[in-house]
Structures are given as structure tokens and as C-alpha cells.
Design an enzyme around this catalytic site. Structure first.
Site, PDB file in Angstrom:
ATOM      1  CE1 TYR A   6      -3.101   3.038   1.013  1.00  0.00           C
ATOM      2  CE2 TYR A   6      -2.478   2.684   3.298  1.00  0.00           C
ATOM      3  CZ  TYR A   6      -3.142   3.422   2.344  1.00  0.00           C
ATOM      4  OH  TYR A   6      -3.861   4.522   2.723  1.00  0.00           O
ATOM      5  CB  VAL A   7       2.868   2.962   2.636  1.00  0.00           C
ATOM      6  CG1 VAL A   7       3.634   4.263   2.739  1.00  0.00           C
ATOM      7  CG2 VAL A   7       1.729   2.947   3.639  1.00  0.00           C
ATOM      8  CB  THR A  49       1.098  -8.411   2.849  1.00  0.00           C
ATOM      9  OG1 THR A  49       2.182  -7.472   2.868  1.00  0.00           O
ATOM     10  CG2 THR A  49       1.202  -9.313   4.053  1.00  0.00           C
ATOM     11  CB  ALA A  87       9.993  -4.991   2.825  1.00  0.00           C
ATOM     12  CG  ASN A 108       9.414 -10.217   7.306  1.00  0.00           C
ATOM     13  OD1 ASN A 108      10.268 -10.614   6.505  1.00  0.00           O
ATOM     14  ND2 ASN A 108       8.335  -9.573   6.905  1.00  0.00           N
ATOM     15  CB  THR A 115       4.809   2.365  13.343  1.00  0.00           C
ATOM     16  OG1 THR A 115       3.494   2.403  13.903  1.00  0.00           O
ATOM     17  CG2 THR A 115       5.646   1.443  14.213  1.00  0.00           C
ATOM     18  CE1 TYR A 170       4.567  -2.894  12.289  1.00  0.00           C
ATOM     19  CE2 TYR A 170       3.037  -1.575  13.595  1.00  0.00           C
ATOM     20  CZ  TYR A 170       3.823  -1.733  12.461  1.00  0.00           C
ATOM     21  OH  TYR A 170       3.881  -0.738  11.525  1.00  0.00           O
ATOM     22  CG  HIS A 193      -5.440  -0.194   9.120  1.00  0.00           C
ATOM     23  ND1 HIS A 193      -4.441   0.193   8.271  1.00  0.00           N
ATOM     24  CD2 HIS A 193      -4.818  -0.845  10.136  1.00  0.00           C
ATOM     25  CE1 HIS A 193      -3.275  -0.202   8.750  1.00  0.00           C
ATOM     26  NE2 HIS A 193      -3.483  -0.839   9.885  1.00  0.00           N
TER      27      HIS A 193
HETATM   28  N1  NAD Z   1      -0.411   1.411   6.839  1.00  0.00           N
HETATM   29  C1  NAD Z   1      -0.207   2.035   7.997  1.00  0.00           C
HETATM   30  O1  NAD Z   1      -1.142   2.640   8.586  1.00  0.00           O
HETATM   31  C2  NAD Z   1       1.176   2.062   8.606  1.00  0.00           C
HETATM   32  C3  NAD Z   1       1.369   2.780   9.805  1.00  0.00           C
HETATM   33  C4  NAD Z   1       2.640   2.829  10.351  1.00  0.00           C
HETATM   34  C5  NAD Z   1       3.697   2.190   9.736  1.00  0.00           C
HETATM   35  N2  NAD Z   1       3.501   1.475   8.603  1.00  0.00           N
HETATM   36  C6  NAD Z   1       4.651   0.794   7.980  1.00  0.00           C
HETATM   37  O2  NAD Z   1       4.686   1.121   6.602  1.00  0.00           O
HETATM   38  C7  NAD Z   1       5.213   0.027   5.853  1.00  0.00           C
HETATM   39  C8  NAD Z   1       4.245  -0.322   4.727  1.00  0.00           C
HETATM   40  O3  NAD Z   1       2.990  -0.667   5.282  1.00  0.00           O
HETATM   41  P1  NAD Z   1       1.741  -1.035   4.368  1.00  0.00           P
HETATM   42  O4  NAD Z   1       0.533  -0.633   5.113  1.00  0.00           O
HETATM   43  O5  NAD Z   1       1.988  -0.521   3.004  1.00  0.00           O
HETATM   44  O6  NAD Z   1       1.815  -2.628   4.396  1.00  0.00           O
HETATM   45  P2  NAD Z   1       1.720  -3.669   3.174  1.00  0.00           P
HETATM   46  O7  NAD Z   1       1.587  -5.020   3.811  1.00  0.00           O
HETATM   47  O8  NAD Z   1       0.688  -3.228   2.201  1.00  0.00           O
HETATM   48  O9  NAD Z   1       3.150  -3.545   2.484  1.00  0.00           O
HETATM   49  C9  NAD Z   1       4.313  -4.232   2.931  1.00  0.00           C
HETATM   50  C10 NAD Z   1       4.996  -4.799   1.692  1.00  0.00           C
HETATM   51  O10 NAD Z   1       6.233  -5.415   2.083  1.00  0.00           O
HETATM   52  C11 NAD Z   1       6.333  -6.699   1.462  1.00  0.00           C
HETATM   53  N3  NAD Z   1       7.179  -7.508   2.345  1.00  0.00           N
HETATM   54  C12 NAD Z   1       6.945  -7.884   3.627  1.00  0.00           C
HETATM   55  N4  NAD Z   1       7.998  -8.574   4.113  1.00  0.00           N
HETATM   56  C13 NAD Z   1       8.918  -8.647   3.104  1.00  0.00           C
HETATM   57  C14 NAD Z   1      10.215  -9.211   2.975  1.00  0.00           C
HETATM   58  N5  NAD Z   1      10.794  -9.867   3.984  1.00  0.00           N
HETATM   59  N6  NAD Z   1      10.866  -9.079   1.795  1.00  0.00           N
HETATM   60  C15 NAD Z   1      10.290  -8.412   0.747  1.00  0.00           C
HETATM   61  N7  NAD Z   1       9.082  -7.863   0.807  1.00  0.00           N
HETATM   62  C16 NAD Z   1       8.398  -7.978   1.972  1.00  0.00           C
HETATM   63  C17 NAD Z   1       4.907  -7.200   1.317  1.00  0.00           C
HETATM   64  O11 NAD Z   1       4.736  -8.151   0.294  1.00  0.00           O
HETATM   65  C18 NAD Z   1       4.172  -5.878   0.992  1.00  0.00           C
HETATM   66  O12 NAD Z   1       4.148  -5.636  -0.400  1.00  0.00           O
HETATM   67  C19 NAD Z   1       5.428  -1.106   6.855  1.00  0.00           C
HETATM   68  O13 NAD Z   1       6.788  -1.106   7.212  1.00  0.00           O
HETATM   69  C20 NAD Z   1       4.553  -0.718   8.033  1.00  0.00           C
HETATM   70  O14 NAD Z   1       5.053  -1.233   9.238  1.00  0.00           O
HETATM   71  C21 NAD Z   1       2.255   1.391   8.007  1.00  0.00           C
END
Ligand code: NAD
Length: 335
Positions: free
Chosen positions: A25-26, A49, A84, A102, A127, A151, A197
């Protein structure tokens, strides 16, 4: 740091960037913004994911784990943006080992690969979960860090790891501590499985995929009794990442909270979804959940002064409208 000076060969000071997690997503939204700014982007993602269609057009895609970043990184890269991670709070409580492996071990391997390839600039997705229950709001970067789940603890461990890497090996790093990321950008939106969420959950009710939404507690010390959270539009968040690329000097670890600085209650979110979708959205009050603070709102002062960042999409209705458009664009099997 491999510099990309403005020169006749590189008139726009564009960079070659590795985006881990860019199929998510992000990461997908940020990769799209980086490409639009003229940067060259390689997305590294294991699709655990994320989805292949989440990788924006124009990015090179490598399906691999972040633990294998050494196979991709070389000194031609200017910086890494590291998204990731595993990021489900409930899962982290049930299987903390997955989060240490991870998020923490994965980042350790990434930092080693960056050292080896002499790539000396990092932007990391941290985060608000590193703070745990706040003592005062809005939350500044100097607030105590006391995560209440594995987390948040894994992200805080990575932040400490990055601080040491900067001091010992001259990395220039920015940790961006996101509050509640929301909204959508084109075909990039939230689809976590399971979804936890609030905005996507309420939109699932509007779509008829869920019969009602739960309000966990309506007796908090807030204006309407429900929890207040700081929602930040994902496109505003993306702009902060572009600014962060040039924000830290060698050896510096800059930490910035990213939020709107004003919060919305659970009831305000539900009311806004009712207005935007025209759906009545049945809601049921349930007991409070353990560890849910009443108010989580960021002070974004540091991001303003150090990054020159200002959120522009602060209207909740705009955030919900963009998320709703994305939700409606998903087919049954995609959701
Ligand atoms: N969405 C939120 O509200 C939020 C808030 C705070 C922090 N974050 C952080 O932002 C980042 C992105 O979050 P998101 O919501 O887009 O999540 P998401 O699950 O949509 O994206 C994470 C991506 O990382 C990939 N991934 C996971 N482990 C991996 C690995 N070992 N090797 C390669 N790829 C891997 C997944 O396939 C996925 O595409 C994360 O680090 C999350 O902790 C998100």
C-alpha cells in the site's frame, strides 16, 4: 553516500532508488511519486502481503525477500526506502518470532547489504506504535517509547539499529513514524488481510461485505466518548518521503512523526463514511479493547521544520472519498 549532483548528465538531480515493499500500500504510492519526480525505481518485494499490480508502471520489479537485497544492491544506487515489513498488530502478539525475523533480522541484512554496496542513505517506515500509551498529546519525537505489542517493539528495535549504523558507519537516515495512514492514490489503496484499519473496515460495511462496524468503547474521555486517531492521507505521506531523501547528513539519524496534528473520533469516521457513501452503516458499541489509548495524535512540528513538509489533504471527507473510490474499484476476488 553516492551523490547525484545536478550536472548536464543529470539535470534534475534524479536518483536511482531501491524501494523495498513497493508492491504494498504505502510503498506503491511512494514509488509512484518517486517515478513522477523523475527518479529511477527498483521495487524489491516478496509479495507476501503485496500484489504484483501494486508495483507502479515504470518501476523495475524484483520478486525477492529483503533478506536477499545484496543480490540487487550495488554502488549505482543512491538510496533505499525501506517499507517491507510485517505490520499486523494482532498477528505480532500471536507470533512475535515472525516480527523479529522479518522486521528486525530482515533490516539487519538490508543494512549489511547497503554497507557492502556503499549505499549510504536510508528512509525507513517506522510507526506511532513505538510510543505505546502516550503521557501527553500531541506526541513529539522526544516522547517515551514504550511499545505495547511486538510489532511496535520490532520497529523500535530497528530504529535503534539504524541509530547505531549512522554513528558507526556514516549512514544518513530518516525514520518516519506514521500515525494512521489512510486514503488512496489512484489504484493504490489499503487491502490488508485480515483488515484491521478503521476506514477500510467501515467501507466494507458500505460495500455490503460486513453487516456492521464495532465501536470498541464509547466511554473514553474524548468529546463523543470514542477513541481519537490521527489520519494522514497516503499521498501527503508520500510527499514526506521525497523530502526525506535529502534531509539527513552523513552520520545523522533524523526521526520525524507524520500525522495531521489533529484527530478524528471513531464516530466522526463512521459519520463521514455515511455522508460519502450514502449507506446507513450500522454500528454496535462493544467493550473497550485492552491497550487502546483514548487519543493518539502526532505533533508534526519536526517534519515541518526539518523536512519542510506540510500535509495538504487534511479533510476527513477527502481521505474517505479517495479510499471509497479505491474500494469500489476492487473486484470481489481482489478485496
Ligand atoms: N499502513 C499504515 O497505517 C502504517 C502505519 C505505520 C507504519 N507502517 C509501515 O509502513 C510500511 C508499509 O505498510 P503497508 O501498510 O503498506 O503494508 P503492506 O503489507 O501493504 O506492504 C508491505 C509490503 O512489504 C512486502 N514484504 C513484507 N515482508 C517482506 C520481505 N521480507 N521481503 C520483501 N518484501 C516484503 C509485502 O509483500 C508488501 O508488499 C510497513 O513497514 C509498516 O510497518 C504502516
Amino acid at each position: 553516500m553516492t551523490d547525484s549532483p545536478i550536472s548536464p548528465e543529470n539535470p534534475k538531480n534524479t536518483k536511482k532508488l531501491l524501494v523495498t515493499g513497493g508492491a504494498g500500500y504505502v510503498g506503491g504510492v511512494v514509488a509512484a511519486h518517486l517515478l513522477a519526480a523523475g527518479h529511477r525505481v527498483t521495487v524489491l518485494d516478496d509479495l507476501s502481503t503485496g500484489v504484483r499490480e501494486g508495483v507502479p508502471e515504470g518501476a523495475e520489479f524484483v520478486e525477492a525477500r529483503v533478506q536477499d537485497a545484496a543480490k540487487v544492491l550495488d554502488s549505482s544506487y543512491d538510496a533505499v526506502l525501506h517499507f517491507a515489513a510485517s505490520s499486523q498488530v494482532a498477528e505480532s502478539v500471536a507470533a512475535p518470532e515472525k516480527y523479529w525475523r522479518n522486521n528486525v533480522a530482515g533490516t539487519m541484512e538490508l543494512l549489511a547489504a547497503m554497507r557492502e554496496a556503499a549505499v549510504r542513505t536510508l528512509v525507513f517506515s517506522s510507526t506511532a506504535a513505538v510510543y505505546g500509551e502516550p503521557v501527553t498529546v500531541p506526541i513529539t519525537e522526544s516522547a517515551a517509547t514504550a511499545p505495547t505489542n511486538p510489532y511496535g517493539a520490532s520497529k523500535l528495535a530497528v530504529d535503534h539499529m539504524i541509530t547505531g549504523e549512522c554513528a558507526a558507519h556514516g549512514l544518513a537516515a530518516v525514520s518516519l513514524r506514521y500515525f494512521n495512514v489512510a486514503g488512496a492514490f489512484g489504484r493504490h489503496g489499503e487491502r490488508h488481510d485480515p483488515e484491521s484499519h478503521l476506514i477500510p473496515l467501515v467501507l466494507q460495511v458500505a460495500q455490503g461485505r460486513r453487516s456492521e462496524v464495532a465501536i470498541f468503547g464509547d466511554d473514553y474521555p474524548t468529546p463523543d466518548g470514542t477513541c481519537v486517531r490521527d489520519y494522514i492521507h497516503v499521498a501527503d505521506l508520500a510527499e514526506a518521503h521525497l523530502l526525506a531523501l535529502d534531509a539527513a547528513g552523513s552520520g545523522e539519524h533524523l526521526v520525524c512523526n507524520l500525522g495531521n496534528g489533529s484527530g478524528f473520533s471513531v464516530r466522526e469516521v463512521i459519520d463521514t463514511v455515511r455522508e460519502v457513501t450514502g449507506h446507513p452503516i450500522p454500528a454496535a458499541v462493544r467493550p473497550r479493547r485492552a491497550g487502546d489509548p483514548a487519543v493518539l495524535v502526532a505533533s508534526a512540528e519536526q517534519a515541518r521544520t526539518r523536512l519542510g513538509w506540510q500535509p495538504r489533504r487534511t479533510d476527513l471527507a477527502e481521505i474517505v472519498r479517495d479510499a471509497w473510490m479505491f474500494t469500489q474499484s476492487l473486484g470481489e476476488g481482489d478485496a
